[in-house]
Write a protein that holds these residues in place. Structure first.
Motif, PDB file in Angstrom:
ATOM      1  N   ASP A 135       2.246  20.720  -0.963  1.00  0.00           N
ATOM      2  CA  ASP A 135       3.483  20.862  -0.069  1.00  0.00           C
ATOM      3  C   ASP A 135       3.088  20.152   1.188  1.00  0.00           C
ATOM      4  OD1 ASP A 135       4.678  22.171  -2.149  1.00  0.00           O
ATOM      5  OD2 ASP A 135       4.551  24.440  -1.548  1.00  0.00           O
ATOM      6  N   LEU A 136       2.059  20.560   1.756  1.00  0.00           N
ATOM      7  CA  LEU A 136       2.032  20.085   3.180  1.00  0.00           C
ATOM      8  C   LEU A 136       1.833  18.614   2.867  1.00  0.00           C
ATOM      9  CD1 LEU A 136       1.202  20.432   5.964  1.00  0.00           C
ATOM     10  CD2 LEU A 136      -1.140  20.944   5.550  1.00  0.00           C
ATOM     11  N   ALA A 137       1.173  18.092   1.945  1.00  0.00           N
ATOM     12  CA  ALA A 137       1.274  16.550   1.552  1.00  0.00           C
ATOM     13  C   ALA A 137       2.601  15.847   1.477  1.00  0.00           C
ATOM     14  CB  ALA A 137       0.239  16.426   0.419  1.00  0.00           C
ATOM     15  N   GLU A 138       3.586  16.402   0.853  1.00  0.00           N
ATOM     16  CA  GLU A 138       4.817  16.061   0.905  1.00  0.00           C
ATOM     17  C   GLU A 138       5.573  16.045   2.265  1.00  0.00           C
ATOM     18  OE1 GLU A 138       5.740  16.801  -3.994  1.00  0.00           O
ATOM     19  OE2 GLU A 138       6.140  18.628  -2.491  1.00  0.00           O
ATOM     20  N   LYS A 139       5.292  17.117   2.994  1.00  0.00           N
ATOM     21  CA  LYS A 139       5.853  17.188   4.339  1.00  0.00           C
ATOM     22  C   LYS A 139       5.173  16.333   5.157  1.00  0.00           C
ATOM     23  CE  LYS A 139       6.417  22.396   4.813  1.00  0.00           C
ATOM     24  NZ  LYS A 139       5.775  23.396   5.467  1.00  0.00           N
ATOM     25  N   PHE A 140       3.859  15.541   4.865  1.00  0.00           N
ATOM     26  CA  PHE A 140       3.532  14.464   5.572  1.00  0.00           C
ATOM     27  C   PHE A 140       3.932  13.092   5.415  1.00  0.00           C
ATOM     28  CE2 PHE A 140       0.105  11.137   6.214  1.00  0.00           C
ATOM     29  CZ  PHE A 140      -0.142  11.189   7.731  1.00  0.00           C
ATOM     30  N   ILE A 141       4.236  13.055   4.132  1.00  0.00           N
ATOM     31  CA  ILE A 141       4.943  11.880   3.383  1.00  0.00           C
ATOM     32  C   ILE A 141       6.383  11.793   3.977  1.00  0.00           C
ATOM     33  CG2 ILE A 141       5.850  10.719   1.478  1.00  0.00           C
ATOM     34  CD1 ILE A 141       3.602  11.813  -0.286  1.00  0.00           C
ATOM     35  N   ASN A 142       7.255  12.762   3.968  1.00  0.00           N
ATOM     36  CA  ASN A 142       8.304  12.821   4.632  1.00  0.00           C
ATOM     37  C   ASN A 142       8.536  12.525   5.983  1.00  0.00           C
ATOM     38  OD1 ASN A 142      11.479  13.585   4.160  1.00  0.00           O
ATOM     39  ND2 ASN A 142      11.048  15.188   5.435  1.00  0.00           N
ATOM     40  N   TYR A 143       7.446  13.084   6.708  1.00  0.00           N
ATOM     41  CA  TYR A 143       7.246  12.638   8.174  1.00  0.00           C
ATOM     42  C   TYR A 143       6.911  11.292   8.440  1.00  0.00           C
ATOM     43  CZ  TYR A 143       4.721  12.692  12.783  1.00  0.00           C
ATOM     44  OH  TYR A 143       4.315  12.275  14.050  1.00  0.00           O
ATOM     45  N   LEU A 144       6.104  10.601   7.540  1.00  0.00           N
ATOM     46  CA  LEU A 144       5.878   9.147   7.702  1.00  0.00           C
ATOM     47  C   LEU A 144       7.187   8.475   7.571  1.00  0.00           C
ATOM     48  CD1 LEU A 144       2.525   8.869   5.794  1.00  0.00           C
ATOM     49  CD2 LEU A 144       2.886   8.897   8.345  1.00  0.00           C
ATOM     50  N   LEU A 145       8.209   8.775   6.904  1.00  0.00           N
ATOM     51  CA  LEU A 145       9.311   8.076   6.408  1.00  0.00           C
ATOM     52  C   LEU A 145      10.549   8.279   7.427  1.00  0.00           C
ATOM     53  CD1 LEU A 145       9.477   8.616   2.370  1.00  0.00           C
ATOM     54  CD2 LEU A 145       8.879   6.534   3.780  1.00  0.00           C
ATOM     55  N   ARG A 146      10.201   8.974   8.650  1.00  0.00           N
ATOM     56  CA  ARG A 146      11.084   8.838   9.687  1.00  0.00           C
ATOM     57  C   ARG A 146      11.181   7.748  10.392  1.00  0.00           C
ATOM     58  NH1 ARG A 146       9.155  14.337  13.112  1.00  0.00           N
ATOM     59  NH2 ARG A 146       9.525  15.889  11.580  1.00  0.00           N
ATOM     60  N   PRO A 147      12.267   6.850  10.810  1.00  0.00           N
ATOM     61  CA  PRO A 147      12.112   5.372  11.275  1.00  0.00           C
ATOM     62  C   PRO A 147      11.506   5.414  12.298  1.00  0.00           C
ATOM     63  CG  PRO A 147      14.427   6.085  10.568  1.00  0.00           C
ATOM     64  CD  PRO A 147      13.593   7.287  10.273  1.00  0.00           C
TER      65      PRO A 147
ATOM     66  N   ASP B 122       0.850  -0.939   0.045  1.00  0.00           N
ATOM     67  CA  ASP B 122      -0.038  -0.035  -0.001  1.00  0.00           C
ATOM     68  C   ASP B 122       0.957   1.171  -0.139  1.00  0.00           C
ATOM     69  OD1 ASP B 122      -2.535  -1.242  -0.197  1.00  0.00           O
ATOM     70  OD2 ASP B 122      -2.641  -1.314   2.098  1.00  0.00           O
ATOM     71  N   THR B 123       0.583   2.198  -0.766  1.00  0.00           N
ATOM     72  CA  THR B 123       1.486   3.444  -0.832  1.00  0.00           C
ATOM     73  C   THR B 123       0.745   4.716  -0.497  1.00  0.00           C
ATOM     74  OG1 THR B 123       0.302   3.778  -3.335  1.00  0.00           O
ATOM     75  CG2 THR B 123       1.986   2.322  -3.000  1.00  0.00           C
ATOM     76  N   VAL B 124       1.638   5.757  -0.332  1.00  0.00           N
ATOM     77  CA  VAL B 124       0.985   6.982  -0.099  1.00  0.00           C
ATOM     78  C   VAL B 124       1.405   7.898  -1.458  1.00  0.00           C
ATOM     79  CG1 VAL B 124       0.964   9.089   1.319  1.00  0.00           C
ATOM     80  CG2 VAL B 124       1.872   6.823   1.933  1.00  0.00           C
ATOM     81  N   CYS B 125      -0.008   8.312  -2.019  1.00  0.00           N
ATOM     82  CA  CYS B 125       0.112   9.283  -3.283  1.00  0.00           C
ATOM     83  C   CYS B 125      -0.417  10.591  -2.935  1.00  0.00           C
ATOM     84  CB  CYS B 125      -0.514   8.710  -4.390  1.00  0.00           C
ATOM     85  SG  CYS B 125       0.142   6.916  -4.584  1.00  0.00           S
ATOM     86  N   ILE B 126      -0.180  11.500  -3.900  1.00  0.00           N
ATOM     87  CA  ILE B 126      -1.017  12.725  -3.871  1.00  0.00           C
ATOM     88  C   ILE B 126      -2.051  12.891  -5.259  1.00  0.00           C
ATOM     89  CG2 ILE B 126      -0.737  15.409  -3.784  1.00  0.00           C
ATOM     90  CD1 ILE B 126       2.044  14.765  -2.377  1.00  0.00           C
ATOM     91  N   PRO B 127      -3.281  13.030  -4.816  1.00  0.00           N
ATOM     92  CA  PRO B 127      -3.936  13.328  -6.068  1.00  0.00           C
ATOM     93  C   PRO B 127      -3.797  14.373  -6.811  1.00  0.00           C
ATOM     94  CG  PRO B 127      -5.312  13.157  -4.206  1.00  0.00           C
ATOM     95  CD  PRO B 127      -3.830  13.267  -3.583  1.00  0.00           C
ATOM     96  N   LYS B 128      -4.126  14.491  -8.243  1.00  0.00           N
ATOM     97  CA  LYS B 128      -3.505  15.634  -9.107  1.00  0.00           C
ATOM     98  C   LYS B 128      -4.330  16.814  -8.511  1.00  0.00           C
ATOM     99  CE  LYS B 128      -1.665  15.979 -13.483  1.00  0.00           C
ATOM    100  NZ  LYS B 128      -1.511  15.351 -14.757  1.00  0.00           N
ATOM    101  N   SER B 129      -5.426  16.814  -7.881  1.00  0.00           N
ATOM    102  CA  SER B 129      -6.558  17.668  -7.640  1.00  0.00           C
ATOM    103  C   SER B 129      -6.126  18.351  -6.203  1.00  0.00           C
ATOM    104  CB  SER B 129      -7.941  17.567  -7.594  1.00  0.00           C
ATOM    105  OG  SER B 129      -7.923  16.316  -6.879  1.00  0.00           O
ATOM    106  N   ALA B 130      -5.147  17.800  -5.393  1.00  0.00           N
ATOM    107  CA  ALA B 130      -4.843  18.267  -4.074  1.00  0.00           C
ATOM    108  C   ALA B 130      -4.743  19.474  -4.175  1.00  0.00           C
ATOM    109  CB  ALA B 130      -3.467  17.297  -3.645  1.00  0.00           C
ATOM    110  N   PRO B 131      -5.342  20.384  -3.155  1.00  0.00           N
ATOM    111  CA  PRO B 131      -5.196  21.639  -2.699  1.00  0.00           C
ATOM    112  C   PRO B 131      -4.033  22.189  -1.947  1.00  0.00           C
ATOM    113  CG  PRO B 131      -6.869  20.733  -1.354  1.00  0.00           C
ATOM    114  CD  PRO B 131      -6.506  19.539  -2.177  1.00  0.00           C
ATOM    115  N   HIS B 132      -3.418  21.009  -1.189  1.00  0.00           N
ATOM    116  CA  HIS B 132      -2.360  21.346  -0.576  1.00  0.00           C
ATOM    117  C   HIS B 132      -0.986  20.449  -0.623  1.00  0.00           C
ATOM    118  CE1 HIS B 132      -5.878  22.089   2.068  1.00  0.00           C
ATOM    119  NE2 HIS B 132      -5.730  23.381   1.416  1.00  0.00           N
TER     120      HIS B 132
END
Length: 355
Positions: A277-289, A265-275
């Motif tokens: 940059d914030l979504a990418e911060k969340f993805i980066n956060y999830l990848l902290r060990p 199962d993956t983490v993706c950002i829909p093309k219509s996402a309004p935020h």
């Protein structure tokens, strides 16, 4: 009449109030329709984002996180394809990523905003569904199998055939998922879960129609049924079985001898996402060990971040079915997008459910 007694001062005050409340209403519509800069909107599987992870991200980044859920990849696709907007994060399974890429529904990730991407184990990168990981980041991996109450099911099941045993009529559930549930019949019949042979599909459909009178419920959230004791067996995903076992220690999990499915199962950002940059911060956060370890501890699915294992309890580091042995892994298949043949899967599934 009484309204004639209203003086000019009162009318003036009323006008001010109407203007004030009108302003409040306008502010609500401008800021309250899912487009706040400080709100992250997640559309995911039930039980996939813990309150702890959500609250800690909110605190660190000063935002609100809103979580909405779906029950299958097909439900996710239907909603996004129909034009649902406002979601910043979605979590499709591997084969659904390839479909959504093909349908131009996913945004390309900016790796500069996801430096923790380097923490992902190479074992989970470069897969068929997104060879360059341009659109997706691995979140968890798991399998599908059978969860059963060992105090009530005897002997311990080894084959998918147990789900066709009249002895367990109205005592087990099946996933409400066309690819996974058709997959059980394919495996029992000795076929690939990715077959595009119309005759093999027909046989699998007939097998599931034969089974249907024995099924208590089609439900993807099998954990709830197992914990409540509503069923003593469930066709389910591995994480649901292991979470249920925490509440009912007699629950066991088996991958049938005929083989089954595996998934990322993956983490993706829909093309219509309004935020985005914030979504990418969340993805980066999830990848902290240390954060990623909390995902495995909560979901009971395998981590895709190698360093996260160091933060797991010992029982989860060595869990027999979270990290299956090589022999079991050889019996597993990835569900893959079957292109136009998917319509035939959907038609067969509709016929099964209609019986």
């Amino acid at each position: 009449m009484s309204y004639l007694l209203i003086d000019r001062f009162s009318l003036h005050e009323m006008s001010k109030r109407y203007i004030f409340f009108g302003f409040l209403l306008l502010t609500f519509f401008m800021n309250g329709c899912g487009d706040q800069k400080n709100q992250l909107n997640i559309f995911t599987w039930s039980g996939y984002v813990s309150d702890e992870i959500r609250a800690e991200f909110e605190k660190e980044f000063g935002v609100n996180v809103v979580v909405d859920t779906y029950g299958s990849n097909e439900d996710l696709l239907a909603k996004i394809s129909a034009g649902a907007t406002g979601y910043d994060i979605i979590m499709p399974s591997d084969y659904m990523v390839s479909i959504m890429v093909k349908e131009n529904l996913l945004a390309e990730l900016n790796r500069d905003n996801i430096p923790n991407f380097q923490n992902i184990s190479p074992l989970f990168l470069g897969k068929y569904y997104d060879p360059e990981n341009r659109y997706s980041v691995p979140y968890t991996f798991g399998t599908a199998g059978i969860a059963y109450d060992s105090s009530k099911v005897s002997p311990n099941p080894e084959s998918w055939a147990v789900l066709w045993n009249e002895k367990y009529k109205n005592q087990f559930s099946m996933l409400d998922d066309q690819r996974e549930t058709l997959g059980t019949a394919f495996k029992l019949l000795g076929y690939s879960i990715n077959t595009t042979d119309p005759e093999q599909l027909r046989q699998a459909k007939e097998k599931l129609i034969e089974q249907k009178p024995f099924v208590k419920q089609y439900k993807s959230e099998a954990e709830e049924l197992l914990i409540a004791g509503d069923v003593i067996m469930a066709h389910c995903w591995s994480g649901d079985a292991f979470r249920a076992a925490e509440e009912r220690p007699s629950i066991r999990y088996v991958i049938p001898k005929e083989g089954s499915s595996q998934f990322i199962d993956t983490v993706c950002i829909p093309k219509s996402a309004p935020h985005k940059d914030l979504a990418e911060k969340f993805i980066n956060y999830l990848l902290r060990p240390e954060v990623n370890a909390k995902i495995t501890t909560f979901t009971k699915y395998g981590t895709c971040v190698l360093a996260a294992k160091e933060h797991l309890p010992e029982d989860l580091q060595k869990h027999k079915f979270i990290y299956p042995p090589a022999k079991v892994m050889e019996s597993l298949e990835w569900l893959k997008d079957q292109g136009e043949f998917t319509q035939q899967y959907s038609r067969a599934w509709d016929e099964i459910k209609a019986k």
